[in-house]
Design a protein around this motif. Sequence first.
Motif, PDB file in Angstrom:
ATOM      1  N   GLY A   1       1.916   8.707 180.048  1.00  0.00           N
ATOM      2  CA  GLY A   1       3.320   8.350 179.478  1.00  0.00           C
ATOM      3  C   GLY A   1       3.276   9.146 178.451  1.00  0.00           C
ATOM      4  O   GLY A   1       4.721   9.620 177.924  1.00  0.00           O
ATOM      5  N   LYS A   2       2.568  10.017 177.893  1.00  0.00           N
ATOM      6  CA  LYS A   2       2.842  10.730 176.489  1.00  0.00           C
ATOM      7  C   LYS A   2       2.924  12.350 177.024  1.00  0.00           C
ATOM      8  O   LYS A   2       1.903  12.967 177.730  1.00  0.00           O
TER       9      LYS A   2
ATOM     10  N   SER B   1      10.125  -0.964 178.433  1.00  0.00           N
ATOM     11  CA  SER B   1      10.446  -1.215 177.321  1.00  0.00           C
ATOM     12  C   SER B   1      11.878  -2.084 177.240  1.00  0.00           C
ATOM     13  O   SER B   1      12.139  -2.763 176.012  1.00  0.00           O
TER      14      SER B   1
ATOM     15  N   GLU C   1       8.361   4.756 183.774  1.00  0.00           N
ATOM     16  CA  GLU C   1       8.017   3.558 183.699  1.00  0.00           C
ATOM     17  C   GLU C   1       7.897   2.811 182.282  1.00  0.00           C
ATOM     18  O   GLU C   1       8.158   1.564 182.113  1.00  0.00           O
ATOM     19  N   SER C   2       7.368   3.602 181.278  1.00  0.00           N
ATOM     20  CA  SER C   2       7.217   2.968 179.978  1.00  0.00           C
ATOM     21  C   SER C   2       8.645   2.627 179.485  1.00  0.00           C
ATOM     22  O   SER C   2       8.746   1.850 178.691  1.00  0.00           O
TER      23      SER C   2
ATOM     24  N   GLU D   1       6.265   8.168 182.295  1.00  0.00           N
ATOM     25  CA  GLU D   1       7.224   8.005 181.071  1.00  0.00           C
ATOM     26  C   GLU D   1       8.443   7.287 181.421  1.00  0.00           C
ATOM     27  O   GLU D   1       8.850   6.603 180.703  1.00  0.00           O
TER      28      GLU D   1
ATOM     29  N   GLU E   1       6.715  -5.059 184.349  1.00  0.00           N
ATOM     30  CA  GLU E   1       6.047  -3.981 184.948  1.00  0.00           C
ATOM     31  C   GLU E   1       6.769  -3.113 185.817  1.00  0.00           C
ATOM     32  O   GLU E   1       7.516  -3.615 186.653  1.00  0.00           O
TER      33      GLU E   1
END
Length: 651
Positions: A274-275, A543, A538-539, A536, A549
């Motif tokens: 994700g980063k 949020s 997905e995150s 990214e 999920e």
Amino acid sequence: MDPAILHIHEEERRFPPPQAFKAKARIKSIAEYNSLYEESIRHPEQFWAKQAELLRWFKGWDSVFDWDREACRFTWFKAGKLNVSDNCLDRHLEAHPEKVAIIWQGEPEQEVRMLTYRQLHQEVCKFANVLKKKGFRKGDRVCVYLPMIPEAAIAMLACTRIGAIHSVVFAGFSSAALKDRIQDSQAEILVTADGSRRSGKDINLKEMADIAIKDCPSIKNVIVVQHVKNSAAMRKGRDSFWHEEMCGISDICEPEHMDAEDPLFILYTSGTTGKPKGALHTTGGYLVYVHLTFRDIFDYKDSDIFWCTADVGWITGHSYIVYGPLSNGATVLMFEGVPTYPDNDRFWHVIEKFKVTVFYTAPTAIRALMRFGDAPVKKHNLSSLRLLGTVGEPINPEAWMWYYSTIGNSKCPIVDTWWQTETGGILISPLPGAMTLKPGSVSRPFFGIRPVVYNEEGNLAKRDEGGYLAITHPWPGLMRTVWGNHERYIETYWEKYKGEYFTEDAARIDKDGDIWLMGRIDDVIKVSGHRIGTAEVESALVSHPSVAEAGVVGRPHQIKGQCLYAFVTLKHGIQGTDQLKQELIQHVSTTMGPIAKPDYIQFADGLPKTRSGKIMRRILKAIAEGAADVGNTTTLADPTVVDELLKHRIE
Ligand code: WTA
């Protein structure tokens, strides 16, 4: 082997360079290419030293290339000193100060700006002085979050002038994406605009920036370009307007003498986590590489009007709107708008208006415009064009043929250029005067580039056998590290084939030695040519307060190439309504940016996971793509979830 790596289609069409093109080309035959290529491989140091002399150096280098293979560290032109803005601007002032460097076409037709090399130099020096006045020095990070306006190039070049490291964030990204990138680079200044324009609408960029920097304590100053002239909220003491800062400031600023290996810029790019990774490019090697690839692949002529339609926020914009063309003293066109506004002939209109000679765009744009047929093209005189290019994703032969015959009138070669954010510049592409083109193939490696394809067993693939693409030796433009995380650099790029650069792409080399790209093998999706990490997205989904999920994968799309298909598990007790779907799509758009919006959301009670809890994207991908067989499910903790997912698949 992954079925994606099997190749089925056999392309038989061949397009040798037109005689008229060949006669004037820099590299005129395959024999000439072969001999230069040989030389670049046999004596790389000699070869690159010779190319580096195309630039202006304050001090020569001690050694051309050093490589610590174990540590995955290498240097080019060690201890040499130069400055990028000096090479892109000052160097041309004597020969042609009044040549136009940037033609800017705004989204509104009547908005045009022309900046000569003299004017661009002046603006860059002034902005460099603004940065200096604020206390910025060599090595400091400057985040640039600007639309496609000349100030973006000015800000970038001003950073290079004083040795500050720029990190440009694509203005189509929203606050969360911007925040992550600022936090990682610890930038202390943000250069942004009040707004940007898209298809006749204004987007409030400053508002998005303000949301992002709430969580970015490193930011001390925000400089705002008044572009759309809305009433942007300005915070006293922190925010100031570009035009006010530039007023009355000196236009004399000596270029900093930078070491060849000093960082030039960070550019974030999506990967499997994700980063996002901050690809770090350095001064000397990068500039030599983009200078030469621009000159030879686009067969540069002084009289060219070069138009690259990419955004400056992507690597294509960095290398082939700013650094490659300007270091060659070229005239570049910078376009703020989109291909279909106010009408679907806008690109062709702009080509005719400015007599563009070289046009470089993405397959997704070609596919989108092809849909409208030939009529919008035929309204315009495109006879100024002499060369076409594409980048960003594989081009399907049908789109290639349309580009070739309808846009290029069957007289312009097409350079299908393969490369990545990490590689700095183009690695594999035809040289237009030398090579016979095959629609869909990226042809041959550029000088100094040694590609290899490995099969599943890790052996060199046979001719025409698909496999994983690696490059065996570093070249000057290759990124040096992931900003702040050398371990991740090693793991991602150097571990799979020890000591070789792993591209994360699949490819095959045909019997003639031409290379065909077959797509990415990691969890990165190319949506309209934009590189989106599924993790990214997905995150961003997770949020949202209703989401427990999410698993995001790609699905083929006629125009975009691929689009995003999201499987979402909601928190207990929450109903999966159509309204919630819309809300989630909007949520991704406002946190990450409209380019990351999923086209499909399927609610699911459970996602296919291994016993250790890892989501099996392979299975989600098969479901999203509508595969008849989703493959082996025996390693799943609960194989029954797959039936449920298949039952509710969106057609
Ligand atoms: C893909 C863009 C096929 C590839 C410059 C690569 C291509 C990723 C081509 C990098 C091409 C780029 N043919 N695929 N001509 N050009 N790609 O970092 O999968 O945004 O790994 O850089 O785009 O995307 P990036």
